[in-house]
Design a protein around this motif. Structure first.
Motif, mmCIF file in Angstrom:
data_model
loop_
_atom_site.group_PDB
_atom_site.id
_atom_site.type_symbol
_atom_site.label_atom_id
_atom_site.label_comp_id
_atom_site.label_asym_id
_atom_site.label_seq_id
_atom_site.Cartn_x
_atom_site.Cartn_y
_atom_site.Cartn_z
ATOM 1 N N THR A 302 0.823 -1.210 0.000
ATOM 2 C CA THR A 302 0.000 0.000 0.000
ATOM 3 C C THR A 302 0.858 1.261 0.000
ATOM 4 O O THR A 302 0.524 2.238 -0.683
ATOM 5 C CB THR A 302 -0.954 0.010 1.206
ATOM 6 O OG1 THR A 302 -0.202 -0.120 2.420
ATOM 7 C CG2 THR A 302 -1.948 -1.134 1.117
ATOM 8 N N ALA A 303 1.973 1.243 0.724
ATOM 9 C CA ALA A 303 2.860 2.406 0.720
ATOM 10 C C ALA A 303 3.463 2.630 -0.655
ATOM 11 O O ALA A 303 3.496 3.760 -1.174
ATOM 12 C CB ALA A 303 3.969 2.233 1.760
ATOM 13 N N ALA A 304 3.959 1.550 -1.282
ATOM 14 C CA ALA A 304 4.588 1.681 -2.592
ATOM 15 C C ALA A 304 3.577 2.117 -3.646
ATOM 16 O O ALA A 304 3.874 2.963 -4.508
ATOM 17 C CB ALA A 304 5.241 0.360 -2.988
ATOM 18 N N SER A 305 2.372 1.567 -3.591
ATOM 19 C CA SER A 305 1.344 1.939 -4.564
ATOM 20 C C SER A 305 0.952 3.405 -4.407
ATOM 21 O O SER A 305 0.762 4.125 -5.398
ATOM 22 C CB SER A 305 0.110 1.044 -4.391
ATOM 23 O OG SER A 305 0.442 -0.312 -4.556
ATOM 24 N N THR A 306 0.841 3.848 -3.153
ATOM 25 C CA THR A 306 0.486 5.245 -2.908
ATOM 26 C C THR A 306 1.620 6.173 -3.318
ATOM 27 O O THR A 306 1.391 7.229 -3.934
ATOM 28 C CB THR A 306 0.128 5.453 -1.429
ATOM 29 O OG1 THR A 306 -0.875 4.509 -1.039
ATOM 30 C CG2 THR A 306 -0.388 6.861 -1.183
ATOM 31 N N LEU A 307 2.843 5.802 -2.995
ATOM 32 C CA LEU A 307 3.990 6.598 -3.429
ATOM 33 C C LEU A 307 4.026 6.719 -4.951
ATOM 34 O O LEU A 307 4.339 7.786 -5.488
ATOM 35 C CB LEU A 307 5.291 5.962 -2.936
ATOM 36 C CG LEU A 307 5.734 6.295 -1.514
ATOM 37 C CD1 LEU A 307 6.901 5.405 -1.098
ATOM 38 C CD2 LEU A 307 6.135 7.774 -1.406
ATOM 39 N N SER A 308 3.711 5.642 -5.642
ATOM 40 C CA SER A 308 3.722 5.685 -7.103
ATOM 41 C C SER A 308 2.736 6.719 -7.626
ATOM 42 O O SER A 308 3.048 7.475 -8.569
ATOM 43 C CB SER A 308 3.373 4.299 -7.663
ATOM 44 O OG SER A 308 3.354 4.325 -9.075
ATOM 45 N N ARG A 309 1.565 6.783 -7.020
ATOM 46 C CA ARG A 309 0.567 7.770 -7.456
ATOM 47 C C ARG A 309 1.055 9.198 -7.199
ATOM 48 O O ARG A 309 0.912 10.078 -8.053
ATOM 49 C CB ARG A 309 -0.749 7.525 -6.725
ATOM 50 C CG ARG A 309 -1.428 6.219 -7.090
ATOM 51 C CD ARG A 309 -2.650 5.963 -6.229
ATOM 52 N NE ARG A 309 -3.664 6.994 -6.416
ATOM 53 C CZ ARG A 309 -4.752 7.113 -5.661
ATOM 54 N NH1 ARG A 309 -4.947 6.266 -4.648
ATOM 55 N NH2 ARG A 309 -5.638 8.072 -5.898
ATOM 56 N N GLY A 313 2.209 12.512 -9.751
ATOM 57 C CA GLY A 313 1.562 13.812 -9.779
ATOM 58 C C GLY A 313 0.364 13.973 -8.876
ATOM 59 O O GLY A 313 -0.195 15.079 -8.772
ATOM 60 N N ALA A 314 -0.069 12.915 -8.197
ATOM 61 C CA ALA A 314 -1.212 13.033 -7.293
ATOM 62 C C ALA A 314 -0.827 13.828 -6.051
ATOM 63 O O ALA A 314 0.350 13.954 -5.703
ATOM 64 C CB ALA A 314 -1.719 11.646 -6.902
ATOM 65 N N ASP A 315 -1.823 14.339 -5.362
ATOM 66 C CA ASP A 315 -1.608 15.122 -4.145
ATOM 67 C C ASP A 315 -0.941 14.259 -3.078
ATOM 68 O O ASP A 315 -1.367 13.133 -2.827
ATOM 69 C CB ASP A 315 -2.964 15.628 -3.635
ATOM 70 C CG ASP A 315 -2.809 16.662 -2.518
ATOM 71 O OD1 ASP A 315 -2.143 16.346 -1.507
ATOM 72 O OD2 ASP A 315 -3.373 17.770 -2.643
ATOM 73 N N ASP A 316 0.099 14.807 -2.430
ATOM 74 C CA ASP A 316 0.794 13.989 -1.443
ATOM 75 C C ASP A 316 -0.006 13.827 -0.150
ATOM 76 O O ASP A 316 0.412 13.112 0.754
ATOM 77 C CB ASP A 316 2.208 14.509 -1.173
ATOM 78 C CG ASP A 316 2.251 15.701 -0.227
ATOM 79 O OD1 ASP A 316 1.198 16.315 0.034
ATOM 80 O OD2 ASP A 316 3.357 16.010 0.251
ATOM 81 N N GLY A 317 -1.174 14.458 -0.065
ATOM 82 C CA GLY A 317 -2.069 14.169 1.046
ATOM 83 C C GLY A 317 -2.509 12.714 1.061
ATOM 84 O O GLY A 317 -2.936 12.199 2.108
ATOM 85 N N LEU A 318 -2.397 12.035 -0.089
ATOM 86 C CA LEU A 318 -2.681 10.598 -0.132
ATOM 87 C C LEU A 318 -1.795 9.829 0.829
ATOM 88 O O LEU A 318 -2.193 8.793 1.371
ATOM 89 C CB LEU A 318 -2.482 10.060 -1.550
ATOM 90 C CG LEU A 318 -3.502 10.475 -2.611
ATOM 91 C CD1 LEU A 318 -3.048 9.985 -3.982
ATOM 92 C CD2 LEU A 318 -4.877 9.919 -2.266
ATOM 93 N N LEU A 319 -0.576 10.330 1.036
ATOM 94 C CA LEU A 319 0.343 9.644 1.947
ATOM 95 C C LEU A 319 -0.134 9.752 3.392
ATOM 96 O O LEU A 319 0.044 8.817 4.182
ATOM 97 C CB LEU A 319 1.751 10.216 1.807
ATOM 98 C CG LEU A 319 2.406 10.017 0.439
ATOM 99 C CD1 LEU A 319 3.735 10.757 0.371
ATOM 100 C CD2 LEU A 319 2.599 8.535 0.131
#
Length: 381
Positions: A302-309, A313-319
């Motif tokens: 989940t961390a790697a998939s979110t980092l990829s997004r 260019g996705a908002d880093d608030g996803l992290l």
């Protein structure tokens, strides 16, 4: 800080760090993986892969090899010596993998590393991170062995004594069990079945006995003071005290053994700026239920998939959302492992009530099914 050399620096190349590296490499990112240990120096503590873990690893090309190598164990059993208190069958679970897969950590790491290599990645060893700093554009890791590494993000997969967590200034709240744990891979004869992972309850402490490939069994038990290298006599005494009575198990050989202390701790946050924590760097708990490596591999994917997004260019608030969800999940798993440990080590006066309650619960399908879903990780789909 100068321009990053990599998208992500992963510190730690156990199953968690390797999983994250495989995901990021497969998604097309520049990844640097470092580990402070020389190759072959890792001990093999974790030995359980649950159905949900096998499912989420499928897209990354390692599940088939893991399944072919490991022992398929369809039942998790809780016993008080010969008395079966509860049998939790995985056979009816809604999954292609209706069993616990017993496989050594060394094999799991080998398959992940082979996959990473096929994707063009590698692990730099031995490389020791000594300090970490970050700014708005990236992270800089100082190394004992050479030039610093600069990356856009850093993922800490470096275990309970994480330098990443320490350098990021993240607290690790919780406590420790008074007992130490002994771990041994042995060859057995006698009354221990190979189709069950067994949690034995005993006033002297818990004992987990589970089959491994190559006609071995993994034994994990709580003791007041574990020897650094448990021998056959020590392990035999544990089984005599806690294991089956009608058909006693006999230790023929100790192939490998160790000891460790177990903590129940959760990092205060799983993210600080451009640093994320995964696996034992983020949470540690009792081995009861075999959740540790599984939870860490979930973290990694989940961390790697979110980092990829975010790198795309996705908002880093996803992290932040990822970190909050994973911390909540870890709290639930740590609590479950603690409850199993407390039940296993209940004092003698409480055993009759505990055994009666578990025995009654074990006769009802809803209770068994709920526990199977929790242990298998399928409740976290």
């Amino acid at each position: 800080m100068s321009s990053p050399q990599a998208d992500v620096l992963i510190v730690g190349a156990g199953p968690v760090g390797l999983t994250a590296a495989v995901v990021l490499e497969q998604l097309g990112h520049d990844v640097v993986v470092v580990d402070k240990q020389a190759e072959g120096a890792n001990t093999s503590r974790a030995a359980v892969l649950h159905p949900h873990t096998l499912e989420i690893l499928e897209p990354y090309g390692v599940t088939a090899e893991l399944v072919a190598r490991g022992v398929h164990t369809p039942t998790f059993a809780i016993r008080d010596r010969d008395r079966l208190l509860m049998a939790v069958p995985f056979t009816g679970l809604p999954t292609r993998y209706p069993y616990t897969l017993m496989i050594s950590q060394a094999d799991t790491e080998r398959f992940l590393l082979e996959r990473l290599t096929r994707l063009g990645g590698k692990v730099d060893r031995p490389v020791t991170v000594t300090a970490i700093s970050q700014d708005a554009d990236g992270v800089r890791a100082e190394l004992a062995e050479g030039e610093p590494i600069r990356a856009r993000y850093l993922l800490g997969a470096d275990g309970m004594h994480s330098i990443v967590r320490e350098q990021a200034g993240i607290g690790f709240t919780g406590g420790s069990y008074a007992e130490s744990f002994v771990l041994a891979d042995v060859r057995l004869s006698g009354g221990v079945p190979r189709e069950e992972v067994i949690l034995y309850f005993s006033p002297a402490g818990l004992a987990v006995v589970a089959p491994l490939p190559d006609d071995r069994f993994r034994i994990v038990a709580t003791v007041d003071q574990a020897p650094a290298e448990p021998d056959a006599a020590f392990v035999q005494a544990l089984l005599d005290e806690r294991g089956p009575l009608a058909r006693p198990a006999r230790v023929e050989e100790v192939v490998w053994g160790s000891r460790f202390r177990v903590h129940h701790r959760i990092a205060d946050t799983f993210r600080r700026g451009r640093v994320l924590l995964t696996g034992d760097a983020a949470h540690v708990h009792s081995p009861a239920g075999g959740q540790g490596m599984n939870l860490g591999i979930e973290d990694a994917i989940t961390a790697a998939s979110t980092l990829s997004r975010v790198l795309g260019g996705a908002d880093d608030g996803l992290l932040d959302e990822h970190a909050a969800r994973r911390r909540e999940t870890a709290q639930g798993v740590v609590a479950m492992a603690s409850r199993l440990t407390d039940l296993a080590t209940a004092p003698a006066w409480a055993r009759p009530v505990r055994n009666t309650v578990l025995g009654l619960a074990g006769r009802t399908s809803p209770a068994r099914n709920r526990l199977a879903l929790r242990l298998s990780g399928l409740d976290r789909r």
